[in-house]
Design a protein around this motif. Sequence first.
Motif, short mmCIF file in Angstrom:
data_model
loop_
_atom_site.label_atom_id
_atom_site.label_comp_id
_atom_site.label_asym_id
_atom_site.label_seq_id
_atom_site.Cartn_x
_atom_site.Cartn_y
_atom_site.Cartn_z
N ARG A 104 0.82 -1.22 0.00
CA ARG A 104 0.00 0.00 0.00
C ARG A 104 0.85 1.26 0.00
O ARG A 104 0.53 2.23 -0.67
N ARG A 105 1.92 1.25 0.77
CA ARG A 105 2.78 2.44 0.81
C ARG A 105 3.45 2.67 -0.53
O ARG A 105 3.56 3.80 -1.00
N ARG A 106 3.91 1.60 -1.15
CA ARG A 106 4.55 1.73 -2.46
C ARG A 106 3.56 2.27 -3.48
O ARG A 106 3.87 3.17 -4.26
N LEU A 107 2.33 1.75 -3.47
CA LEU A 107 1.32 2.24 -4.41
C LEU A 107 0.97 3.69 -4.12
O LEU A 107 0.77 4.48 -5.04
N LEU A 108 0.94 4.07 -2.84
CA LEU A 108 0.68 5.47 -2.48
C LEU A 108 1.76 6.38 -3.03
O LEU A 108 1.47 7.45 -3.58
N MET A 109 3.01 5.98 -2.91
CA MET A 109 4.12 6.80 -3.43
C MET A 109 4.09 6.87 -4.96
O MET A 109 4.31 7.94 -5.55
N ILE A 110 3.82 5.75 -5.60
CA ILE A 110 3.72 5.74 -7.07
C ILE A 110 2.56 6.63 -7.51
O ILE A 110 2.68 7.43 -8.45
N GLY A 111 1.43 6.51 -6.83
CA GLY A 111 0.27 7.33 -7.17
C GLY A 111 0.52 8.82 -6.95
O GLY A 111 0.09 9.65 -7.76
N ALA A 112 1.22 9.17 -5.87
CA ALA A 112 1.51 10.58 -5.60
C ALA A 112 2.43 11.16 -6.67
O ALA A 112 2.21 12.28 -7.16
N ALA A 113 3.45 10.40 -7.06
CA ALA A 113 4.35 10.86 -8.13
C ALA A 113 3.60 10.98 -9.45
O ALA A 113 3.78 11.95 -10.20
N GLY A 114 2.74 10.00 -9.75
CA GLY A 114 1.94 10.06 -10.97
C GLY A 114 0.97 11.23 -10.96
O GLY A 114 0.75 11.88 -11.99
N PHE A 115 0.40 11.52 -9.79
CA PHE A 115 -0.53 12.65 -9.68
C PHE A 115 0.19 13.96 -9.95
O PHE A 115 -0.32 14.83 -10.65
N LEU A 116 1.39 14.09 -9.42
CA LEU A 116 2.18 15.31 -9.64
C LEU A 116 2.54 15.46 -11.12
O LEU A 116 2.36 16.53 -11.71
N ALA A 117 3.01 14.38 -11.73
CA ALA A 117 3.40 14.44 -13.15
C ALA A 117 2.20 14.74 -14.04
O ALA A 117 2.27 15.56 -14.97
N ALA A 118 1.06 14.10 -13.77
CA ALA A 118 -0.14 14.34 -14.58
C ALA A 118 -0.67 15.76 -14.37
O ALA A 118 -1.20 16.36 -15.31
N SER A 119 -0.51 16.30 -13.16
CA SER A 119 -0.95 17.68 -12.91
C SER A 119 -0.12 18.66 -13.73
O SER A 119 -0.66 19.62 -14.30
N VAL A 120 1.19 18.44 -13.78
CA VAL A 120 2.05 19.31 -14.58
C VAL A 120 1.70 19.18 -16.05
O VAL A 120 1.61 20.18 -16.78
N LEU A 121 1.46 17.96 -16.52
CA LEU A 121 1.07 17.74 -17.91
C LEU A 121 -0.24 18.46 -18.22
O LEU A 121 -0.37 19.09 -19.27
N ALA A 122 -1.20 18.39 -17.31
CA ALA A 122 -2.49 19.06 -17.53
C ALA A 122 -2.32 20.57 -17.55
O ALA A 122 -2.97 21.26 -18.34
N ALA A 123 -1.46 21.10 -16.68
CA ALA A 123 -1.26 22.55 -16.62
C ALA A 123 -0.65 23.10 -17.91
O ALA A 123 -0.94 24.23 -18.29
N PHE A 124 0.18 22.30 -18.58
CA PHE A 124 0.85 22.77 -19.78
C PHE A 124 0.28 22.15 -21.06
O PHE A 124 0.93 22.17 -22.10
N ALA A 125 -0.94 21.61 -20.98
CA ALA A 125 -1.57 20.99 -22.15
C ALA A 125 -1.81 22.04 -23.22
O ALA A 125 -2.26 23.14 -22.93
N THR A 126 -1.51 21.68 -24.46
CA THR A 126 -1.66 22.61 -25.58
C THR A 126 -2.80 22.24 -26.51
O THR A 126 -3.05 22.95 -27.48
N SER A 127 -3.47 21.14 -26.23
CA SER A 127 -4.58 20.72 -27.08
C SER A 127 -5.63 20.03 -26.20
O SER A 127 -5.32 19.54 -25.12
N PRO A 128 -6.87 19.99 -26.66
CA PRO A 128 -7.90 19.31 -25.87
C PRO A 128 -7.59 17.83 -25.65
O PRO A 128 -7.84 17.30 -24.56
#
Length: 193
Positions: A104-128
């Motif tokens: 569970r802890r490993r999945l939580l850390m993977i999910g947190a890192a993925g959430f951060l990366a996807a948030s940055v990707l969403a913030a700089f999205a250039t197309s729908p």
Amino acid sequence: MTGTTLCPDPPTPDCDDDTRAGVTPAADPVPLRAGRREWLGLAVLALPTILIGLDGTVLHLAAPVVSTDLAPSSSQLLWIIDVYGFVVAGLLVTMGTVGDRIGRRRLLMIGAAGFLAASVLAAFATSPELLIAARALLGLAGATLMPSTLSLLSNMFRDPHQRRLAIAIWMTNFMIGGMAGPLIGGVLLDHFW
């Protein structure tokens, strides 16, 4: 045994075979009460729970700005707003099983890192399309966070009364995130793109 029984004659419904044989049942272990460390852990686990709720509603006020900047079609705008919730809801059970397998802890850390990366990707999205994909990845990451935090709480709080309180606090944080989403979205729109 020499015929000694602990049950009355005739036996009552609460008199089982072990009691008839003179075996006293083992006492249930007393659950451990959570200490300061577990309550601090609950405070740390509140952050991902708030973020999951927040991300479900943060784009509601930003929809006009997203429409102006990215010019999505009406169906693309619908997907931009709703794909996050669909992916989170669709993958919760699956991610709970993954957490049981890899930890569970490993999945939580993977999910947190993925959430951060996807948030940055969403913030700089250039197309729908890119924004839809980023929001879907946010949903995937959010689906890893919810069952991980809840199962960690279940392990941290062994006392049933404390566990009920901890889960109520966890759920309250999720609802606070959902309510704060439009407010935080509005503040971000005032200060950022």
